[in-house]
Design a protein around this motif. Structure first.
Motif, PDB file in Angstrom:
ATOM      1  N   ARG A   1      53.821  67.767  11.113  1.00 28.52           N
ATOM      2  CA  ARG A   1      54.878  67.508  10.136  1.00 28.52           C
ATOM      3  C   ARG A   1      55.110  68.760   9.289  1.00 28.52           C
ATOM      4  O   ARG A   1      54.170  69.489   8.948  1.00 28.52           O
ATOM      5  CB  ARG A   1      54.562  66.305   9.242  1.00 28.52           C
ATOM      6  CG  ARG A   1      53.257  66.368   8.494  1.00 28.52           C
ATOM      7  CD  ARG A   1      52.993  65.044   7.782  1.00 28.52           C
ATOM      8  NE  ARG A   1      51.630  64.961   7.285  1.00 28.52           N
ATOM      9  CZ  ARG A   1      51.256  65.323   6.055  1.00 28.52           C
ATOM     10  NH1 ARG A   1      52.169  65.781   5.193  1.00 28.52           N
ATOM     11  NH2 ARG A   1      49.994  65.191   5.681  1.00 28.52           N
TER      12      ARG A   1
ATOM     13  N   THR B   1      56.188  70.696   5.913  1.00 24.55           N
ATOM     14  CA  THR B   1      56.047  70.430   4.482  1.00 24.55           C
ATOM     15  C   THR B   1      56.472  71.665   3.702  1.00 24.55           C
ATOM     16  O   THR B   1      56.724  72.721   4.279  1.00 24.55           O
ATOM     17  CB  THR B   1      54.592  70.048   4.145  1.00 24.55           C
ATOM     18  OG1 THR B   1      54.500  69.655   2.771  1.00 24.55           O
ATOM     19  CG2 THR B   1      53.646  71.206   4.403  1.00 24.55           C
ATOM     20  N   SER B   2      56.549  71.521   2.407  1.00 26.02           N
ATOM     21  CA  SER B   2      56.864  72.664   1.545  1.00 26.02           C
ATOM     22  C   SER B   2      55.578  73.179   0.907  1.00 26.02           C
ATOM     23  O   SER B   2      54.545  72.503   0.913  1.00 26.02           O
ATOM     24  CB  SER B   2      57.843  72.249   0.445  1.00 26.02           C
ATOM     25  OG  SER B   2      57.208  71.345  -0.447  1.00 26.02           O
ATOM     26  N   ASP B   3      55.656  74.367   0.340  1.00 25.84           N
ATOM     27  CA  ASP B   3      54.485  74.923  -0.337  1.00 25.84           C
ATOM     28  C   ASP B   3      54.008  73.972  -1.438  1.00 25.84           C
ATOM     29  O   ASP B   3      52.812  73.682  -1.549  1.00 25.84           O
ATOM     30  CB  ASP B   3      54.814  76.282  -0.954  1.00 25.84           C
ATOM     31  CG  ASP B   3      55.020  77.365   0.099  1.00 25.84           C
ATOM     32  OD1 ASP B   3      55.103  77.015   1.293  1.00 25.84           O
ATOM     33  OD2 ASP B   3      55.093  78.547  -0.272  1.00 25.84           O
TER      34      ASP B   3
ATOM     35  N   GLU C   1      54.551  70.741  -1.863  1.00 26.17           N
ATOM     36  CA  GLU C   1      54.013  69.480  -1.337  1.00 26.17           C
ATOM     37  C   GLU C   1      52.621  69.689  -0.743  1.00 26.17           C
ATOM     38  O   GLU C   1      51.718  68.864  -0.937  1.00 26.17           O
ATOM     39  CB  GLU C   1      54.953  68.921  -0.267  1.00 26.17           C
ATOM     40  CG  GLU C   1      56.272  68.404  -0.819  1.00 26.17           C
ATOM     41  CD  GLU C   1      57.269  68.079   0.287  1.00 26.17           C
ATOM     42  OE1 GLU C   1      58.170  67.272   0.026  1.00 26.17           O
ATOM     43  OE2 GLU C   1      57.140  68.648   1.397  1.00 26.17           O
ATOM     44  N   ALA C   2      52.438  70.807  -0.014  1.00 24.39           N
ATOM     45  CA  ALA C   2      51.139  71.075   0.594  1.00 24.39           C
ATOM     46  C   ALA C   2      50.085  71.314  -0.474  1.00 24.39           C
ATOM     47  O   ALA C   2      48.946  70.834  -0.365  1.00 24.39           O
ATOM     48  CB  ALA C   2      51.235  72.280   1.525  1.00 24.39           C
TER      49      ALA C   2
ATOM     50  N   GLU D   1      49.134  68.004  -1.902  1.00 18.50           N
ATOM     51  CA  GLU D   1      48.346  67.197  -0.968  1.00 18.50           C
ATOM     52  C   GLU D   1      46.940  67.758  -0.771  1.00 18.50           C
ATOM     53  O   GLU D   1      45.983  67.016  -0.585  1.00 18.50           O
ATOM     54  CB  GLU D   1      49.070  67.129   0.381  1.00 18.50           C
ATOM     55  CG  GLU D   1      48.330  66.301   1.423  1.00 18.50           C
ATOM     56  CD  GLU D   1      49.128  66.156   2.708  1.00 18.50           C
ATOM     57  OE1 GLU D   1      48.532  65.785   3.731  1.00 18.50           O
ATOM     58  OE2 GLU D   1      50.354  66.413   2.682  1.00 18.50           O
TER      59      GLU D   1
ATOM     60  N   GLU E   1      58.095  78.128   8.567  1.00 20.25           N
ATOM     61  CA  GLU E   1      57.780  76.752   8.213  1.00 20.25           C
ATOM     62  C   GLU E   1      56.300  76.582   7.920  1.00 20.25           C
ATOM     63  O   GLU E   1      55.446  77.151   8.589  1.00 20.25           O
ATOM     64  CB  GLU E   1      58.144  75.815   9.368  1.00 20.25           C
ATOM     65  CG  GLU E   1      59.625  75.578   9.549  1.00 20.25           C
ATOM     66  CD  GLU E   1      59.882  74.563  10.650  1.00 20.25           C
ATOM     67  OE1 GLU E   1      60.850  73.791  10.513  1.00 20.25           O
ATOM     68  OE2 GLU E   1      59.117  74.543  11.637  1.00 20.25           O
TER      69      GLU E   1
ATOM     70  N   THR F   1      53.352  73.877   8.037  1.00 23.48           N
ATOM     71  CA  THR F   1      53.126  72.611   8.735  1.00 23.48           C
ATOM     72  C   THR F   1      51.709  72.100   8.512  1.00 23.48           C
ATOM     73  O   THR F   1      50.766  72.872   8.338  1.00 23.48           O
ATOM     74  CB  THR F   1      53.380  72.751  10.249  1.00 23.48           C
ATOM     75  OG1 THR F   1      52.609  73.839  10.764  1.00 23.48           O
ATOM     76  CG2 THR F   1      54.843  73.004  10.537  1.00 23.48           C
ATOM     77  N   ILE F   2      51.591  70.797   8.558  1.00 25.60           N
ATOM     78  CA  ILE F   2      50.300  70.104   8.487  1.00 25.60           C
ATOM     79  C   ILE F   2      50.182  69.250   9.739  1.00 25.60           C
ATOM     80  O   ILE F   2      51.161  68.662  10.208  1.00 25.60           O
ATOM     81  CB  ILE F   2      50.216  69.235   7.220  1.00 25.60           C
ATOM     82  CG1 ILE F   2      50.030  70.134   5.983  1.00 25.60           C
ATOM     83  CG2 ILE F   2      49.073  68.217   7.320  1.00 25.60           C
ATOM     84  CD1 ILE F   2      50.009  69.382   4.663  1.00 25.60           C
TER      85      ILE F   2
ATOM     86  N   ASP G   1      48.265  65.980  11.352  1.00 27.95           N
ATOM     87  CA  ASP G   1      47.491  64.770  11.073  1.00 27.95           C
ATOM     88  C   ASP G   1      46.808  64.299  12.351  1.00 27.95           C
ATOM     89  O   ASP G   1      47.415  64.290  13.425  1.00 27.95           O
ATOM     90  CB  ASP G   1      48.406  63.648  10.572  1.00 27.95           C
ATOM     91  CG  ASP G   1      49.100  63.994   9.272  1.00 27.95           C
ATOM     92  OD1 ASP G   1      48.446  64.592   8.401  1.00 27.95           O
ATOM     93  OD2 ASP G   1      50.303  63.680   9.141  1.00 27.95           O
TER      94      ASP G   1
ATOM     95  N   SER H   1      43.624  65.332   8.014  1.00 23.58           N
ATOM     96  CA  SER H   1      44.764  66.252   8.027  1.00 23.58           C
ATOM     97  C   SER H   1      44.293  67.676   7.780  1.00 23.58           C
ATOM     98  O   SER H   1      43.264  67.911   7.135  1.00 23.58           O
ATOM     99  CB  SER H   1      45.785  65.871   6.946  1.00 23.58           C
ATOM    100  OG  SER H   1      46.257  64.557   7.154  1.00 23.58           O
TER     101      SER H   1
END
Length: 660
Positions: free
Chosen positions: A135, A137-139, A141-142, A145, A179, A181-182, A184, A195
């Motif tokens: 998925r 993600t943004s900096d 958001e990461a 999380e 991008e 990405t993470i 899961d 994750s």
């Protein structure tokens, strides 16, 4: 309806597919495909097909497929660690040659018992068949999380900057420009089990991991900097089948038996005294024999190939290395300067600057070219302590170093001459399985290389053309060139299939400029020569280490430190064998007489442990008959062999450079 081109080996197929088609749907009938290369980019099979794209399946046993397998296994290992040790913080977990590792910040170092528990937990995760889901993600958001993972947050801060490439081995696998990405790890019921911040790609599910094993743990500084926290690094290996894993573990076991450091002690060849310093080996008498035989042979071969032997000092004033460009381009690889008489002196890290001064010592004519200079020059490299390894990575070593000065027109022929010479020498020493590696400059780092684009293009084209004409496999090594020009290295496989970088040939258009080297051309003008560097063994020390492991210490007779062990059955037979030994020595053969108090069987066993090619044994009947019992290293024995015949057997094996 989107159209794509599917690439299979040398064939291509254009196909129309439904919108939303996943990559895995293109490879239903090829179960060994674990990812796809789309327009040159590696992607997970769960990604959608793009209109107009070129798609190529990546099999699990390909180099890219193995990396994906091993990186996916590293994620499973990290998940298992955090399942068992919830307070563990994640570092990085890249694939490496033949395996993978992952770094963890834990309160207590891992024990062998911990590795067993982690491996057991990994098997459960593999059996569950968890999906690797990607998925974007943004900096921000990461960071939100992963706020409990400080090292991951640091990597996010490096994203897109120059620092990420230098963060640590494999850091770019975790996060790269573009991008974020993470991945899961998702159970079958849809629950996210674990994750990780990662660029990917990964296997479709953990069930695609056929065989793995955890190998060991070690301490490692975060991002390789001793000023950073010390983490615990877990190493593992993963393979496309249980058979491949078993073969790998067997190779490791065989490699341990052949470890040149252990054999060096057991055979009394060399040592690494702490009093002298790390990476500075000393050769004992028996190791000195091997080194001398090698040097004598390669010196003779150089002279036969048109080289002239020269000698240069171990230190030089700073200006010499400024003219060559090694200061500042190679300053980190050199030892600090010594101040003396108002000047800075450096231990030489290479011989080429001094060979240039020999060339420049008088005027040169085109009639002298190619001019080939050669020496066993002892050089010193300021290697980091963490990479020093026995004889194969040292700080002080002798190079069988040569430099050919040629016209541009002569360069292709001289490179071919050098390559043929190199391959012939390696074959003489029992290495005959090769491929070539072509090292070119990194265009993204122009400040690390000298010269203009046209010079690099010309030098690279000449080297590459000669390499391809050799018929050997040529593997690219982008960014691996020396600062002054491209190079080709000979990669040789040893008796158990490991690859060693041996000889190098380098095309140098830079140093002749720095030293103002010229020759008078046929038309009377002054022209600049091309300089071609070549080290046949690379370094004598490293080559000895490689040969020790290649032969497992059982050298062919011509290289063996002791070629014949004379063993008297009783003390009264010793004088007879000393006379036999004198006759062997008169033929230039290396022989020792074991006149110790040990029993005969113990003496034979000792000779076997020392891997001596031949034994001559004498008792009463042998003395009376003027003969010996002639015993080979593999245990075969011929009784009552006349002494003259025994001597000829040894001499013939040595002269033929055969393996017994």
């Amino acid at each position: 309806m989107p159209e794509i081109t599917i690439v299979r080996h040398d064939a291509q197929e254009t196909r129309a597919v439904d919108a939303g088609t996943k990559l895995w749907e293109l490879f239903r009938e090829t179960p060994d495909v674990v990812a796809a290369r789309v327009g040159g980019e590696l992607r997970d099979l769960s990604r959608e097909v793009e209109d107009g794209s070129s798609v190529e399946g990546v099999s699990i046993d390909s180099p890219d497929g193995l990396d994906i397998l091993r990186h996916s296994t590293a994620h499973v290992m990290a998940q298992a660690v955090q399942d068992l040790y919830p307070d563990a913080k994640l570092g990085i977990g890249p694939p490496i040659r033949d395996g993978f590792y992952y770094d963890f910040d834990v309160a207590t170092p891992f024990t062998p018992e911990d590795l067993e528990k982690i491996e057991t937990r990994m098997r459960k995760i593999v059996k569950e068949g968890q999906r690797f889901d990607r998925r974007v993600t943004s900096d921000a958001e990461a960071i939100d999380e992963l706020q409990h993972e400080p090292y991951k947050i640091e990597l996010i801060g490096l994203k897109g900057g120059a620092g990420v490439e230098d963060a640590a081995e494999g850091a770019s696998v975790e996060v790269g420009a573009g991008e974020l990405t993470i991945y899961d790890n998702v159970r079958r019921d849809g629950e996210v089990a674990w994750s990780d911040l990662c660029r990917g790609p990964h296997l479709p599910t953990t069930k695609r991991i056929p065989a793995f094993k955890l190998m060991r743990s070690a301490a490692a500084y975060w991002r390789g900097d001793e000023k950073n926290p010390q983490l615990q690094r877990l190493y593992g290996t993963a393979w496309p089948s249980k058979e491949a894993l078993a073969d790998h573990l067997h190779r490791i076991e065989e490699a341990e038996k052949r470890d040149h450091r252990r054999l060096g002690r057991e055979l009394d060849l060399y040592s690494f005294p702490d009093e002298i310093g790390s990476g500075l080996p000393v050769f004992h008498p028996r190791g000195g024999v091997i080194k001398r035989v090698m040097e004598d042979y390669v010196r003779r071969r150089h002279i036969e190939e048109g080289f002239e032997y020269v000698g240069t000092p171990h230190i030089s004033k700073e200006q010499t290395f400024r003219l060559s460009g090694h200061l500042p381009y190679y300053a980190d690889g050199m030892f600090p300067p010594m101040a003396m008489e108002g000047a800075n002196y450096y231990l030489k890290a290479m011989n080429c600057p001094m060979h240039n001064l020999i060339y420049r010592s008088r005027g040169r004519s085109y009639r002298e070219l190619p001019l080939r200079l050669f020496e066993f020059g002892h050089v010193y490299r300021n290697e980091k302590s963490g990479v020093i390894h026995g004889l194969t990575r040292v700080r002080g070593f002798a190079q069988d170093d040569s430099h050919s000065y040629v016209t541009k027109e002569q360069a292709p022929g001289e490179i071919k001459h050098l390559l043929d010479f190199v391959l012939g020498l390696l074959r003489d020493f029992g290495l005959d399985d090769f491929y070539l590696e072509m090292s070119t400059r990194d265009d993204s780092k122009p400040d690390k290389f000298v010269g203009d684009d046209a010079q690099w293009a010309e030098a690279t084209e000449v080297l590459e053309r000669v390499c391809r004409e050799s018929g050997l496999e040529l593997v690219p090594d982008p960014g691996g060139a020396a600062f002054y020009g491209p190079k080709v290295s000979v990669q040789a496989r040893d008796a158990i299939g490991r690859t060693w970088q041996m000889s190098t040939i380098q095309y140098d258009f830079n140093q002749p400029v720095g030293f103002d080297l010229t020759y008078q051309a046929a038309d009377g003008t002054r022209q600049q020569p091309v300089m071609i560097h070549s080290a046949k063994f690379g370094s004598i020390e490293r080559f000895v280490g490689v040969l020790v492991e290649h032969y497992a210490g059982a050298f062919p007779p011509w290289l063996a430190p002791v070629q014949v062990q004379a063993i008297p059955i009783a003390e009264r037979h010793a004088d007879y064998l000393y006379d036999v030994a004198r006759r062997l020595k008169a033929r230039g053969l290396r022989v020792e007489v074991d006149d110790s108090d040990d029993r005969m069987q113990k003496k034979i066993r000792n000779a076997q442990l020392q891997k001596v090619p031949f034994m001559v044994i004498a008792g009463d009947d042998d003395v009376e008959a003027g003969a010996v019992s002639f015993r080979y290293r593999d245990g075969r024995q011929d009784n009552q062999v006349p002494v003259a015949e025994a001597i000829e057997r040894v001499a013939a094996a040595v002269d033929a450079r055969e393996q017994v």
